[in-house]
Design a protein around this motif. Structure first.
Motif, short mmCIF file in Angstrom:
data_model
loop_
_atom_site.label_atom_id
_atom_site.label_comp_id
_atom_site.label_asym_id
_atom_site.label_seq_id
_atom_site.Cartn_x
_atom_site.Cartn_y
_atom_site.Cartn_z
N GLY A 93 0.80 -1.21 0.14
CA GLY A 93 0.00 0.24 -0.21
C GLY A 93 0.58 1.18 0.11
O GLY A 93 0.79 2.64 -0.85
N VAL A 94 1.75 1.43 0.88
CA VAL A 94 2.57 2.61 0.98
C VAL A 94 3.67 2.73 -0.05
O VAL A 94 3.55 3.74 -1.33
CB VAL A 94 3.48 2.53 2.41
CG1 VAL A 94 4.78 3.17 2.17
CG2 VAL A 94 3.33 2.23 3.21
N TYR A 98 3.50 5.93 -3.06
CA TYR A 98 4.45 5.97 -3.60
C TYR A 98 5.25 6.53 -5.14
O TYR A 98 5.18 7.76 -5.54
CB TYR A 98 6.12 5.51 -3.18
CG TYR A 98 7.37 4.98 -3.42
CD1 TYR A 98 8.64 6.73 -3.12
CD2 TYR A 98 7.96 4.77 -4.44
CE1 TYR A 98 9.61 6.56 -3.60
CE2 TYR A 98 8.91 4.79 -5.37
CZ TYR A 98 10.55 6.09 -4.58
OH TYR A 98 10.92 6.19 -4.56
N LEU A 99 4.32 5.34 -5.56
CA LEU A 99 4.04 5.59 -7.27
C LEU A 99 2.97 6.83 -7.74
O LEU A 99 3.66 7.13 -8.33
CB LEU A 99 4.05 4.15 -7.64
CG LEU A 99 5.23 2.84 -7.83
CD1 LEU A 99 4.30 1.84 -8.33
CD2 LEU A 99 6.17 3.72 -8.78
N ALA A 100 2.09 7.03 -7.05
CA ALA A 100 0.96 7.71 -7.02
C ALA A 100 1.61 8.87 -6.59
O ALA A 100 1.94 10.29 -7.66
CB ALA A 100 -0.46 7.77 -5.94
N ASP A 101 2.32 9.23 -6.02
CA ASP A 101 3.57 10.65 -5.84
C ASP A 101 4.04 11.07 -6.30
O ASP A 101 4.16 11.89 -6.96
CB ASP A 101 3.90 9.91 -3.63
CG ASP A 101 3.03 10.84 -3.52
OD1 ASP A 101 1.84 11.10 -3.31
OD2 ASP A 101 3.46 10.38 -2.52
N LYS A 102 4.79 10.13 -7.21
CA LYS A 102 5.96 10.39 -8.50
C LYS A 102 5.07 10.50 -9.58
O LYS A 102 5.58 10.95 -10.41
CB LYS A 102 6.60 9.32 -8.40
CG LYS A 102 7.55 8.62 -7.10
CD LYS A 102 8.86 7.26 -7.31
CE LYS A 102 9.67 8.22 -8.54
NZ LYS A 102 10.70 6.61 -8.33
N GLY A 103 4.44 10.00 -10.24
CA GLY A 103 3.04 10.52 -10.81
C GLY A 103 2.99 9.26 -12.19
O GLY A 103 2.71 9.86 -13.27
N VAL A 104 3.69 8.10 -11.96
CA VAL A 104 3.26 6.83 -12.14
C VAL A 104 2.15 6.84 -12.71
O VAL A 104 1.94 6.59 -14.31
CB VAL A 104 3.58 5.65 -11.47
CG1 VAL A 104 3.32 4.57 -12.31
CG2 VAL A 104 5.28 5.94 -11.04
N PHE A 105 1.02 7.20 -12.07
CA PHE A 105 -0.60 6.52 -12.69
C PHE A 105 -0.72 7.88 -13.51
O PHE A 105 -2.42 7.57 -13.67
CB PHE A 105 -0.97 6.33 -11.48
CG PHE A 105 0.17 5.04 -10.96
CD1 PHE A 105 -0.31 4.11 -11.29
CD2 PHE A 105 0.00 5.15 -9.11
CE1 PHE A 105 0.03 3.30 -10.38
CE2 PHE A 105 0.25 3.88 -8.80
CZ PHE A 105 0.47 2.83 -9.30
#
Length: 108
Positions: A93-94, A98-105
């Motif tokens: 979940g973390v 982390y990926l969402a904060d990096k803009g991966v999605f």
């Protein structure tokens, strides 16, 4: 980062006879957890909210490998303990955050 001394304290081991064994189990446990979470990105594992969870999971899984080492060679298998599974789920979940904060999605 979990040290051999951390593992020996957790397992209440005084001597150094099993240090090589513990090092191998620690490496296997760390790789298992990283594969279960889905990343080996060191930056992710160095975060202050992630590192303690990862370390506890490594200690728990390494301790299981050491305590039930016969299960690594006999037909009977022992499942990964609930504490490790719970921490891996938390780390997944973390990692997604982390990926969402990096803009991966962002492109989805």
């Amino acid at each position: 980062m979990v040290t051999i001394d951390d593992l020996k304290t957790s397992l209440r081991i005084d001597g150094s006879v099993d240090d090589g064994l513990l090092e191998g189990y620690q490496l296997a446990a760390g790789n298992y957890i990283k594969n279960a979470v889905g990343t080996d990105d060191d930056i992710f594992y160095d975060q202050p909210t992630v590192e303690p969870l990862f370390d506890v999971a490594v200690i728990a899984l390494t301790s299981g490998y050491y305590t039930f080492r016969t299960s690594l060679s006999l037909v009977e298998a022992y499942p990964v303990d609930l504490a490790t599974n719970s921490i891996v789920a938390q780390l997944r979940g973390v990692y997604a955050d982390y990926l969402a904060d990096k803009g991966v999605f962002d492109g989805d």
